[in-house]
Design an enzyme around this catalytic site. Structure first.
Site, PDB file in Angstrom:
ATOM      1  CG  ASP A   1     -25.617  10.799  64.869  1.00 14.56           C
ATOM      2  OD1 ASP A   1     -24.556  11.012  65.482  1.00 14.56           O
ATOM      3  OD2 ASP A   1     -25.799   9.771  64.184  1.00 14.56           O
TER       4      ASP A   1
ATOM      5  CG  ASP B   1      -7.449  47.243  34.515  1.00 22.38           C
ATOM      6  OD1 ASP B   1      -8.040  47.466  33.441  1.00 22.38           O
ATOM      7  OD2 ASP B   1      -7.926  46.509  35.414  1.00 22.38           O
TER       8      ASP B   1
END
Lengths: 526, 426
Positions: free
Chosen positions: A36, A278
């Site tokens: 772990d 744009d």
């Protein structure tokens, strides 16, 4: 039993580690088997932390199960206290230790350590990482926060707020704190405590000194904030300031709570950039959104109202916030996707046919395979999500960051189009494209030797893959129609092809002609 | 925690081995799925475990470039803990769905984890039960990758050991054959296959094979060479089937590779002259490849944290072929018999640490201030931040390092962190 290939969230003790690692002066003793300890690398490699997480694991093995794992836990706890001398300790179990039922809290009590020891009950077979973080933070606050001692605050002092929720391994938490602190400062509000990131147990103790709490990440801080409201009458903010509109709403909410002016300079280019001509090509861009609930909800709002995109998919892996996602999905007219099954998300992305994916690192991989531009908006994180530069998601600067990071992948798509348009010209030199080489099927690529944390091996993205979906076998494109299809710009060709085939299928047409193509176009442009 | 000194009898010399017990900063055996699934290309590894197991493999395997990798986790949930009968039913359902979805899978491993072991879910029986259902289509096996039983590379050992009983029986009258045991990168395997052929060994098999349909035969005429030092159980089960172990050093570096190949050649009665003639050119190539790195590494000290059990052969390589100084050599387990040839080549005064107490070991590392520390990913950046150069030990598993033509690459892995430090001026 759930078959899992990739997971969005780790187990709840990982959430506890994210809180412990974020803080100073805290040490977490985790009853857990050998192996772990892998969790350390998430912090040291993905976040490039220069210290090990403040976690001691008992790392028991089979031979210990026969003897006394409880004693092992106690000696690990006593040793960890001696070595690290923390101001407060957290104790708990990982999934395996939960099964052997050693009761870390009770065992710790018996040691009578001279510092607060906070037991964490994190049911590993029910809950997940974000819940674990929230529960841990709540327990810490509940144990340590105490009413102001001694004299009252001077009357004329500016209002104070706590910033709650940022953790280790958070998506841009590091920079959001700076942005929101600056924003509050500009309103004449001071920050009392930021927690858990950077806070010590002593800092947690003085959380009640502030006038109110700012909940930056409800996934981690909502339960603590709700308790603080009940216990200390501290109100908390409900708005998460991601995007221009949410930042404005946040300012209004804070101004109201703190009794200050909401007149704050808006240092953002997003509104003008979005209105700039744009940006017209952004109109109605189909965007699929998936992430933790907070970031997914925010992304949907920003995408639709601030960039003019069309939300075609919205989902989260945070089941705790499913209701909010369902409500928002209804608003955008899409099916909510509440799942932590990666394959289900992949199918949903494919089916919704998006032009942009906003998701986690998992969706980034999905998008790559499908050849769709993508920007990351949420944890789970990757080493790339810790950029060297300042890059918040929240506040006005955060809105600027969102504009750039979501729009640039699309602009590159446009560039690609220009490259193809001019490919036939004799001046054209085959230039290497940023989008990579030939399309590659979405199957296993050869030997990836990189680690999670190293530079990722990218499968060559298949930009063309989205362009030419497979034709259902019953349908035939006649040569003329196929030639006509090729004249259509690549970025809408896929859509045209799919729409035509759908139209043909609906009308029972098996041979697709030029006529069919234009009939379909007329049909779908209604 | 406790450190006991013990003097172990290696058969040839007395050597000090220190046993440490404490927090172990190592992966569990599930991690070996990351390379095993690449090797056996039609196998699927189904971990029966918790969300932690899934998270571990994801973190160790890293980049998610596969939509559907050939590994996954059947995550045990709250309701599965109610009763084992239901849990077995659930497992059958998951396996059935998986195999329906993936007709390309010919071999399925049910991999036990810490939680499945603690609740005593019997995966051996599950594998038998499911094997009957999928007979002729998919071979179903089980082994443990649990951290309770296995450390990191031991997951490969338990996996291969689970396959040994189904290896085809070599006929009694069959010619003697060589089995190379332990996962090697395909490119390395091909190099070794060529060398064995040139030496005059015809009958050579590799285990694990690249696909499940080509399991190597085993019998009394089988001699096996271990390509990896962590295959205790696999060796034992092979011996039980009559195969004979060829004692040898491990094929790391020019010296190790030569010793390893020579042990096989002698077992099969190949004349020394022929052996030397074949390996002369690759040996020379390996020495040349090493020389550039050796210039940078000689005299530098190196500290090994326990990780893969490759530490002892690596330490032998670093000290004898690169002239590095060994500050400390830690290993999770020390198989004295399999490592006998390696231990013989190490300095008699070197202390080897078996097991781990990571905090004490970090103290010793800080005290020793080695020029290079070989350690896990959790420790690397913190040590770098303290000014110590590190090499990620996991890279030694994911990179082809065995054989003559990789000797230079192996040295380069050690040289790179130092090289990088020398370049940086920030």
């Amino acid at each position: 039993m759930q078959l899992t290939v990739w997971t969005y969230e780790g187990p709840p003790h990982i959430g506890a580690m994210r809180v412990a690692t974020a803080m100073t002066g805290v040490h977490y003793v985790l009853h857990a088997p050998q192996g772990d300890t892998y969790a350390d690398l998430l912090f040291t490699m993905i976040e490039r932390r220069d210290k090990r997480p403040p976690v001691t694991y008992t790392t028991f093995q089979a031979r210990d199960l026969g003897t006394d794992t409880a004693e092992l836990f106690q000696s690990a706890l006593a040793d960890a206290y001696e070595r690290f001398k923390p101001q407060a300790m957290l104790v708990g179990s990982s999934c395996t230790a939960e099964l052997i039922q050693d009761d870390p809290g009770g065992l710790a009590d018996a040691l009578h350590l001279p510092v607060p020891v906070i037991p964490l009950e994190l049911p590993a077979y029910q809950k997940k990482e974000n819940w674990g973080a929230a529960e841990t933070f709540y327990r810490i606050v509940r144990t340590l926060a105490s009413p102001r001692q001694g004299q009252e605050r001077p009357k004329n002092e500016r209002p104070l707020a706590n910033l709650l929720g940022p953790t280790a391994l958070g998506f841009r938490h590091r920079d959001d704190i700076i942005e929101i602190t600056r924003l509050l400062e500009s309103m004449g509000i001071g920050v009392n405590v930021v927690a858990p990131l950077g806070a010590s147990p002593a800092d947690i103790q003085r959380i009640p000194d502030a006038d109110f709490n700012v909940v930056l990440y409800p996934e981690h801080a909502l339960s603590a904030a709700q308790w603080l409201e009940r216990a200390f009458k501290q109100p908390y903010t409900k708005t998460v300031p991601i995007g221009v509109n949410a930042t404005r709403a946040f300012i209004a909410e804070v101004a109201q709570i703190a009794g200050v002016s909401a007149d704050v300079p808006e240092r953002t280019r997003l509104p003008w950039y979005s209105r700039s001509v744009d940006s017209t090509y952004l109109t109605g861009k189909r965007v699929f959104i998936f992430g933790d609930a907070t970031h997914a909800l925010a992304a949907a709002r920003v995408a639709s109202k601030e960039l003019g995109f069309q939300v075609v998919g919205l989902g989260t892996y945070s089941r705790e916030f499913a209701r909010e996602i369902r409500a928002a999905a209804a608003e955008y007219g899409v099916e909510p996707l509440i799942t932590d099954d990666y394959l289900e998300v992949e199918a949903a992305v494919r089916d919704s046919n998006p032009e942009l994916v906003l998701g986690t690192q998992m969706e980034r991989h999905i998008a790559k395979r499908l050849g769709i531009p993508c920007a990351v908006i949420s944890a789970p994180v990757h080493v790339q999500d810790f950029p060297a530069r300042y890059s918040p998601q929240m506040g006005f600067e955060g809105a600027n960051v969102l504009f750039d990071t979501w729009v640039h992948p699309l602009m590159m798509g446009l560039e690609e189009h220009l490259l193809r348009m001019f490919r036939e010209d004799f001046e054209f030199q085959e230039a290497p494209s940023h989008l990579g080489a030939a399309p590659q099927a979405a199957k296993e690529a050869p030997a990836p030797r990189e680690l999670a944390v190293a530079a990722p091996a990218e499968v060559a993205p298949a930009h063309q893959a989205a362009e030419t979906p497979a034709t259902p076998s019953a349908l035939v494109w006649l040569a003329d129609a196929e030639a006509e299809l090729r004249k259509i710009p690549f970025f809408v060709r896929g859509k045209a092809k799919r729409n035509t085939e759908r139209y043909a299928a609906e009308k029972g047409i098996s041979n697709i002609t030029v006529e069919t193509l234009y009939d379909a176009k007329a049909h779908f442009s209604r | 925690m406790s450190i006991e000194d013990a003097v172990a009898d290696t058969g040839c010399q007395d050597r000090q081995i220190r046993h440490e017990r404490g927090q172990r900063a190592v992966f569990c055996g599930l991690t070996s799925i990351v390379w095993l699934h690449r090797k056996i290309q039609d196998a699927f590894f189904l971990v029966v475990g918790s969300r932690t197991c899934a998270h571990l493999i994801q973190s160790a395997a890293g980049v998610m470039i596969f939509a559907e990798p050939r590994f996954g986790t059947a995550i045990i949930e709250e309701r599965d803990l109610a009763g084992l009968a239901d849990l077995n039913e659930e497992l059958d359902r998951v396996v059935n769905r998986l195999l329906e979805r993936r007709p390309d899978i010919k071999m399925l491993f049910l991999v036990a984890s810490c939680p499945s072991e603690v609740i005593k879910l019997d995966l051996d029986r599950a594998a038998q039960r499911l094997s009957a259902d999928f007979a002729g289509r998919v071979g179903i096996f089980s082994y443990s990758g649990s951290g309770l039983d296995t450390t990191f590379t031991q997951g490969e050992d338990t996996c291969l050991a689970a396959l040994v009983p189904v290896l085809p029986e070599a006929k009694r009258e069959a010619a003697r054959s060589l089995m190379v045991v332990g996962t090697l990168a395909d490119v390395v395997e091909d190099q070794f296959a060529r060398l064995f052929r040139e030496i005059g060994l015809e009958n050579v098999h590799f285990f694990p094979p690249r696909d499940s349909q080509h399991l190597p035969p085993v019998g009394e005429n089988t001699h096996f060479l271990l390509a990896q030092p962590f295959l205790t159980e696999t060796a034992r089960t092979l011996q039980r089937r009559g195969a004979r172990h060829i004692p040898a050093p491990f094929p790391l570096g020019e010296e190790g590779t030569t010793g390893w190949l020579r042990a096989a050649a002698r077992t099969f009665g190949i004349p020394d002259e022929r052996f030397e003639a074949v390996v002369a050119a690759p040996r020379d190539r390996a020495r040349r490849a090493l020389s550039a790195h050796k210039a940078k590494l000689e005299g530098k000290s190196i500290f090994f944290f326990p990780d893969s059990q490759l530490e002892v052969p690596l330490a032998r390589f670093a000290s004898r072929e690169l002239d590095m100084k060994l500050a400390e050599v830690g290993t999770p387990y020390l198989h004295r018999q399999h490592l006998a040839a390696e231990l013989d080549l190490l300095h008699k005064d070197l202390i080897i640490y078996e097991g781990q107490d990571v905090e004490n070991q970090l103290d010793r590392c800080r005290e020793a201030r080695p020029d290079l520390t070989v350690c896990g990913l959790g420790l690397a950046n913190p040590l770098e931040a303290e000014g110590l150069a590190t090499k990620w030990s996991i890279e030694l598993l994911f990179t082809p390092i065995q054989g003559y033509d990789q000797a230079g690459d192996l040295a380069e892995l050690f040289a790179r962190p130092l090289n990088r430090r020398a370049r940086l001026e920030v």
